[in-house]
Scaffold this active site. Structure first.
Site, mmCIF file in Angstrom:
data_model
loop_
_atom_site.group_PDB
_atom_site.id
_atom_site.type_symbol
_atom_site.label_atom_id
_atom_site.label_comp_id
_atom_site.label_asym_id
_atom_site.label_seq_id
_atom_site.Cartn_x
_atom_site.Cartn_y
_atom_site.Cartn_z
ATOM 1 N N GLU A 457 73.711 -22.243 -112.123
ATOM 2 C CA GLU A 457 72.629 -22.146 -113.115
ATOM 3 C C GLU A 457 72.056 -23.477 -113.577
ATOM 4 O OE1 GLU A 457 73.612 -17.759 -114.999
ATOM 5 O OE2 GLU A 457 74.000 -19.515 -116.248
ATOM 6 N N GLU A 554 74.185 -12.310 -110.082
ATOM 7 C CA GLU A 554 74.819 -12.077 -111.381
ATOM 8 C C GLU A 554 74.003 -11.049 -112.150
ATOM 9 O OE1 GLU A 554 75.838 -15.096 -114.158
ATOM 10 O OE2 GLU A 554 76.620 -16.475 -112.645
#
Length: 879
Positions: A457, A554
């Site tokens: 991320e 995710e």
């Protein structure tokens, strides 16, 4: 497969001295606090917390508020010490090294009161030359510095500009500046875990003494030549030649089952030397490839490598080699902007279905081989074929990857950088380079690892400006990002391992991110790469809120673990949803309220007058909600694999967040701490099934898609049934003719207007009826029975409280639970408390009067134990 210590034997006859000796320093050490006021025995591998717990100085660190009560442990500077004798004459050896496979984390190393080196990276292997310092009797010390204080010092010393984030959100109750230390990032806290920054020697430590020559490491990777259709092996060996003269000899590589044996002449000059061999596999022998779970066998071959060198030096290595290819396909798609993003294994496109892996415990010495097998077996038992080893934890122990090889679990392996920006100073980068090179060499021979990921991320963090960086300063952080992940990590990966792809970040736009200078303006673009998606506000039953992306790595929703799991670390005053304990354990801001919001969309909250029962019922509802939410979302991704709708689709991966828990707390996990299956994990067994019907609505039209992960086409038919909530007899049923279900496809099988469907079934309304459906084939293979709710469960008409009984009987090593119900029962939950094991099914919709469910114990138990612990709950029991 283990790349362990090598056996060094003389070839020149009896009486010749051995040319290498090794002494393990595992076992008992002494540990003392910074001011010397506390001294105690400790174990290596291990950590300070575990030593204190074992000797009774502290309680279970996970009990109640102990993560706060025991902060003093992480803030102290501890010392590990050991006195030991060398059981051989140390003067007979040209070179003696002290090897640490893993030190956690910042320490000065002293041998016989002489400083011999420092450690500052949990993920590096350290080798210190102690030839001039070691004696027959020795004292060894590691003087650790508090990782919390070290990280703060490193941050303070970085004066040119800040490197955010400074600290985690307050709700996480964590420590600051974790991005300045090469340590498990989540050990300073995360939104699913506590803050326990450990100190200790967490992997093997040993003395190695040798003459002439020593093998430092050995690794390899298989390569397939598409043009010649021949397999080869690239083998790399690193030697330390301490002889003043060159060492010559032969290397013999043998793989008997592939009728392959090749001999090479080598000459090793003094110093550190790399030997690279290219071994061609006999092209006249069929090589069976390693396949992911559900797509074939996990075939491997025994291989031996014998280094026959002069002066009677022989080094032999036996290992296992697997053959498989992996490609990441990013190419234009007809009718869609952007590029595909999917993996081919051995030339076959495979839908990656699974979850994300976090560390199994805050204290790695508690993570046993048995625990790893339990968790990984639970993944494959739920029809998963992939786990993503998330970048904020650790590079897992060797046993983890060995089990993934054996079980056919593909691994998306992140490097350990997550949710932060990082410094790029000289010392930090040198440490990172050594870490990355070591981990690639350690892991690259595992066929289970199919992709390296640079970070978790951080592309999104930078480009979506999570840290409120001024536009005028953005270039500094972009440059740091490119230096760290592109000019260093990527460069090392490409040099060390050509057998699998590398992506910079997750989420990323892949090739598009590269095109935009390694960082995309919108890393969440569903037309490229992979996405992470979380939405706790909108109704999770509405599939239109989910991205029709190429790959979703995710996504998820929180739930609470079972009461039997929480009970071990709490007291009676904690047993309510809004207790101090419940608020303390929730590390995601607003998480408890978001859970209740999602529950409220489709269920009523519990109505018991007993506070403890209300807590237990609320826990049950959180698991119902989580399971149903992730089911709806995953089924949306699976049915999107073969279609483009308004330019979007071709989804080829669904990895929900997260598989396992690190402690007993609310989280996104489907396995509780210790391995107990939540309702979500039982649901995953269905929604990841190789053959699955998926139902959904769009503007009053009801659709059923057939989804197949099978390796070949099959003949199948679809059966659709409608039940009223008030009767155990189906109201009506219909089935299609047999059709061909294409392998690796998702296709529309059925559509009907809901009003017509209900009208044709007699006295039915959305509130009074439920639809179920399943696929059956001519080969007796069938899908799970799926269902579609026509209204919220809070609006049902005719649903009665079900009286469910169970008769338990033992059948060999398993137990049969013969269930009987008095009424239709949604979300039937069978629980045997703390007895370890799992059911064949759970959390199911019971529409028939009787049903048999099996229980598979993980430890010996008895019928009477199960009868005493057994509880059954269905939805109407909580009202």
């Amino acid at each position: 497969m283990r790349l362990g210590l090598l056996l060094l034997l003389p070839l020149c006859g009896a009486g010749s001295p051995a040319l290498s000796r090794s002494l393990s320093l595992r076992g008992g050490w002494r540990i003392r606090s910074g001011n010397g006021s506390l001294e105690l025995p400790g174990e290596v591998p291990g950590c300070v917390h575990s030593a204190l717990r074992r000797r009774g100085f502290i309680q279970d660190p996970y009990y109640r508020f102990n993560d706060l009560n025991y902060r003093w442990i992480s803030l102290d500077n501890w010392t590990y010490s050991k006195n030991f004798k060398i059981p051989f004459n140390i003067r007979n050896w040209q070179k003696v090294n002290l090897i640490f496979e893993g030190v956690d984390t910042v320490a000065k190393v002293l041998l016989n009161n002489v400083p011999i080196g420092k450690t500052d990276n949990m993920f590096k292997r350290y080798s210190f030359d102690i030839t001039s310092v070691v004696s027959n009797v020795n004292s060894l010390e590691l003087r650790f510095q508090s990782p919390v204080l070290y990280a703060a010092q490193q941050s303070k010393a970085h004066t040119s500009y800040s490197v955010p984030p400074d600290c985690p959100p307050l709700v996480q109750k964590g420590q600051c500046h974790v991005n300045f230390i090469r340590k498990e990032q989540s050990s300073f806290s995360w939104d699913w875990g506590p803050s326990f920054p450990t100190q200790g020697i967490w992997k093997d430590v040993r003395i190695e003494a040798y003459n002439i020559c020593h093998l430092n490491y050995f690794t390899f990777s298989p390569i397939y030549d598409n043009h010649t259709q021949v397999w080869s092996l690239e083998i790399e060996s690193s030697f330390d030649v301490v002889s003043p003269k060159p060492i010559s000899g032969q290397v013999i590589v043998s793989i008997p089952k592939l009728q392959t044996q090749q001999t090479y002449s080598i000459e090793l000059q003094p110093g550190e030397r790399i030997v690279e061999l290219f071994v061609k596999i006999n092209k006249n022998v069929t090589v069976e490839t390693w396949w992911p779970r559900g797509h074939g066998h996990q075939t491997g071959y025994n291989m031996t490598i014998l280094y026959k060198l002069v002066r009677g030096l022989s080094i032999e290595k036996s290992t296992k080699v697997y053959f498989r290819t992996v490609e990441l396909i990013e190419e234009p798609i007809e009718g869609s902007q952007g590029l595909s993003f999917y993996f081919k294994i051995n030339g076959l496109p495979i839908f990656l279905k699974g979850s994300n892996w976090i560390p199994a415990d805050s204290f790695q010495d508690r993570v046993t081989s048995d625990l790893l097998r339990l968790l990984l077996q639970s993944a494959v038992d739920a029809n998963m074929n992939t786990l993503r080893v998330w970048g904020g934890g650790i590079y897992e122990q060797d046993e983890f990857y060995r089990l993934c090889d054996e079980l056919g679990i593909m691994v998306w392996q992140d490097f350990m950088f997550a949710c932060a920006l990082y410094p790029t100073g000289r010392d930090f980068m040198n440490s990172v380079r050594a870490e990355v090179a070591h981990q690639i060499r350690r892991l690259k021979y595992h066929p289970s690892i199919i992709v390296w990921g640079g970070n978790n991320e951080n592309e999104a963090a930078l480009m979506m400006n999570w840290y409120n960086i001024r536009a005028s300063e953005l270039h500094t952080y972009i440059n740091d990002y490119v230096v760290l992940y592109v000019k260093n990590i990527r460069k090392i990966v490409l040099a060390e391992d050509s057998s699998r792809p590398f992506i910079i970040s997750s989420p990323t736009n892949g090739a598009e991110s590269i095109k935009e200078g390694w960082l995309s303006v919108n890393p969440y673009d569903s037309n490229f790469g992979d996405v992470h998606f979380y939405d706790y506000i909108n109704d999770c039953w509405n599939w239109k809120v989910f991205p029709k992306a190429r790959f979703v790595s995710e996504y998820g929703y929180q739930s609470w673990p079972s009461f039997s799991t929480l009970e071990k670390v709490s007291s009676k005053e904690d047993w309510s949803y809004n207790s101090k304990f419940s608020l303390h354990r929730q590390h995601h801001a607003g998480g408890n309220d978001e859970i209740l919001l999602q529950i409220g969309f489709h269920f009523k909250l519990p109505e018991s007058t007993d506070p403890l029962q209300t807590f237990k019922d609320t826990i049950y509802l959180t698991q119902v909600m989580q399971a149903q939410c992730v089911k709806v979302e995953t089924e949306f991704y699976r049915r999107s694999r073969s279609e483009i709708v308004r330019g979007q689709g071709y989804t080829m991966g669904a990895l929900y967040w997260q598989l396992n828990d690190i402690w007993q707390a609310p989280s996104w996990a489907s396995l509780e701490y210790g391995g107990k299956w939540k309702m979500l994990h039982y649901f995953a067994r269905h929604f990841f099934a190789p053959l699955l019907p998926v139902g959904f609505e769009d503007q009053d039209l009801f659709f059923i898609y057939g989804v197949s992960d099978l390796g070949s086409d099959c003949k199948a038919k679809l059966t659709v049934r409608i039940h009223t909530w008030s009767s155990l007899e189906p109201l009506c049923s219909s089935e299609t003719e047999y059709f061909v279900m294409k392998a690796g496809k998702a296709v529309l099988l059925y559509e009907e207007f809901v009003p017509i469907l209900l009208e044709n079934c007699g006295n039915c309304t959305r509130q009074s009826c439920v639809v179920s459906f399943y696929l059956s084939t001519d080969s007796q293979l069938s899908s799970p029975t799926n269902y579609h709710f026509l209204s919220s469960l809070s609006e049902t008409v005719g649903l009665h409280k079900a009286h469910i009984t169970a008769v338990i009987s033992q059948q060999g090593n398993t137990f049969a639970f013969d269930l009987e119900t008095s009424a239709v029962a949604p979300f039937v939950w069978l629980d045997v408390g703390s007895i370890p094991g799992r059911f064949s099914d759970n959390g199911f919709l019971m529409t028939e009067r009787t049903r048999t469910v099996l229980f598979y114990p993980w430890q010996p138990t008895s019928k009477s134990e199960l009868e005493q612990s057994f509880r059954v709950t269905s939805l109407m029991d909580i009202y």
